[in-house]
Design a protein around this motif. Structure first.
Motif, mmCIF file in Angstrom:
data_model
loop_
_atom_site.group_PDB
_atom_site.id
_atom_site.type_symbol
_atom_site.label_atom_id
_atom_site.label_comp_id
_atom_site.label_asym_id
_atom_site.label_seq_id
_atom_site.Cartn_x
_atom_site.Cartn_y
_atom_site.Cartn_z
ATOM 1 N N PHE A 1 -4.746 0.808 -0.186
ATOM 2 C CA PHE A 1 -5.763 1.027 -1.217
ATOM 3 C C PHE A 1 -7.134 0.571 -0.722
ATOM 4 O O PHE A 1 -8.111 1.313 -0.800
ATOM 5 N N TRP A 2 -7.203 -0.670 -0.211
ATOM 6 C CA TRP A 2 -8.498 -1.183 0.217
ATOM 7 C C TRP A 2 -8.985 -0.520 1.505
ATOM 8 O O TRP A 2 -10.199 -0.415 1.740
ATOM 9 N N PHE B 1 -10.300 8.906 0.656
ATOM 10 C CA PHE B 1 -9.390 8.028 -0.076
ATOM 11 C C PHE B 1 -7.975 8.616 -0.126
ATOM 12 O O PHE B 1 -6.975 7.901 0.022
ATOM 13 N N LEU C 1 -3.158 8.253 1.880
ATOM 14 C CA LEU C 1 -2.045 8.297 0.933
ATOM 15 C C LEU C 1 -1.202 9.551 1.151
ATOM 16 O O LEU C 1 0.032 9.507 1.090
#
Length: 442
Positions: A66-67, A400, A404
């Motif tokens: 996430f970070w 982002f 993922l």
């Protein structure tokens, strides 16, 4: 305000006078190009260095996915707000002050990264860097387009992306081969202070855009700048100008909405895969079981540089619409092939990767050329700022989501959906792209 007054409603140039964009290319045109693409070098370096520093930082501080995504996209988020806000401000107060002062913020925040105590601080500092860079994405090409001779405009504007690519590639190379210990990532992030300080120094004393002054009814000031810097005393000052404050609503009004939506979508579709892929290029190469990722990444970066230079020639040679459409088509096919070959030999996979890199770098030049040509002078800063802002949000979303996506679905699916984004860009260009080469901007 009379919204019908635009740059297209122009009176003819009287005999014995010369329009601002008919002044032959001279020493000051070269200087203002240097000042502007010096900033693009700094921009590319600042955005590229995070890709090299992030893996080291992640290991040392045990940063989760996430970070990592937040840090990778932080400057892009800042770019959104900087482009949107400062582009608008440049239409209100002028280009010059924004053009100079933004680099104070960039230089200070870049240097402060060296002493960052935690991930949250780095995130905030990179937001500030992005905010300052956003001003340059909006104001840099806007100011340059308003100084540029019409015949040289495409070359002058497209050169900005080449220097952006040089800064981006240099950041990748330095990140791959510089190692000064466990805090190498601090030195890498803080090194962005050096080009930012240089740009700040050389920009001090730069003049206001004569085109903007003309659009505000300040023709005498514009003529004085043309005489001092462009060495001509017979500049033509059009009678039409904006007397009241312009509105963002005009960008989506009947006269401009097609150009605005084309700019938003073509720009966003082009840069979303670019930032996502090259921020996580090592992760992608590792997932493809590449044994010498540094060597292959260096090869990819060589093709990025070569493509940027080739793009200068292509933009001067081909119509804007055709160039944009066909580069989208080629990039779409290459990423689809990259997804198809993801499980194949690394060297077979490298073929579509380097072709994509070459064409993407060439195509990126148009992102500095098309936006300023889509809007009238009194809304050019706002329009260019809006296009940069929305494209950077798209880039932040892609940056982002990609790690993922790689983790959940793997390389093939990730390349397929990025290819679909490029296909959308091709469709939008085919349907909506206008002809702007040779257009008079002032």
């Amino acid at each position: 305000m009379n919204s019908a007054i635009t740059d297209e409603a122009q009176e003819p140039v009287p005999e014995g006078k010369i329009a601002l964009d008919q002044i032959p290319f001279g020493p000051f045109h070269f200087k203002v190009t240097m000042m502007t693409f010096g900033a693009n070098f700094s921009d590319g370096y600042a955005l590229g260095i995070i890709g090299s520093a992030l893996p080291m930082l992640a290991v040392q501080w045990h940063v989760d996915g996430f970070w990592q995504g937040m840090l990778a996209s932080s400057a892009l988020i800042g770019l959104f707000f900087g482009s949107l806000i400062l582009g608008r401000i440049s239409d209100r107060i002028g280009r010059q002050r924004v053009y100079v002062l933004n680099f104070i913020l960039i230089a200070a925040a870049s240097l402060a990264q060296f002493w960052a105590p935690n991930v949250e601080t780095i995130f905030v500092l990179r937001l500030l860097i992005g905010f300052g860079l956003g001003a340059d994405y909006a104001v840099g090409p806007t100011l340059l387009s308003e100084f540029a001779p019409r015949k040289s405009r495409g070359l002058m504007l497209s050169s900005l992306t080449v220097l952006w690519t040089v800064g981006y590639v240099l950041a990748n190379v330095i990140g791959a081969y510089v190692n000064v210990g466990p805090d190498t990532w601090r030195w890498l992030l803080a090194s962005g202070f050096i080009p930012a300080l240089f740009v700040l120094i050389v920009r001090i004393g730069s003049p206001e855009s004569p085109g903007w002054l003309i659009s505000r009814g300040r023709g005498e000031e514009a003529a004085a700048i043309a005489e001092k810097y462009l060495k001509t005393g017979n500049i033509f000052i059009p009678a039409a100008h904006v007397e009241e404050k312009s509105s963002y609503r005009e960008l989506f009004g009947p006269a401009l909405r097609k150009s605005t939506w084309f700019g938003i979508l073509f720009y966003s579709c082009q840069v979303l895969p670019y930032f996502a892929i090259y921020t996580f290029v090592y992760t992608i190469l590792e997932a493809m079981k590449v044994s010498d990722a540094n060597a292959q990444n260096l090869l990819i970066n060589i093709f990025l540089l070569a493509g940027g230079v080739a793009g200068l020639w292509a933009i001067a040679r081909f119509p804007r619409k055709a160039f944009t459409f066909w580069t989208f088509v080629i990039m779409t096919v290459m990423l689809a092939l990259l997804g198809l070959f993801a499980e194949a030999s690394p060297w077979l996979m490298l073929i579509p990767f380097v072709v994509y890199s070459f064409v993407m770098s060439a195509a990126s030049n148009i992102t500095q050329v098309y936006p300023p040509e889509l809007f009238p002078t009194h809304l050019r800063g706002s329009g260019v700022g809006l296009l940069n802002a929305t494209s950077r949000i798209a880039s932040a979303i892609g940056t982002f989501l990609l790690p993922l996506s790689l983790e959940k679905w793997g390389v093939s699916v990730s390349m397929y959906w990025l290819s679909a984004v490029l296909a959308l860009g091709a469709l939008v260009t085919w349907l909506w792209a206008p002809k702007t080469e040779g257009k008079r901007l002032v």
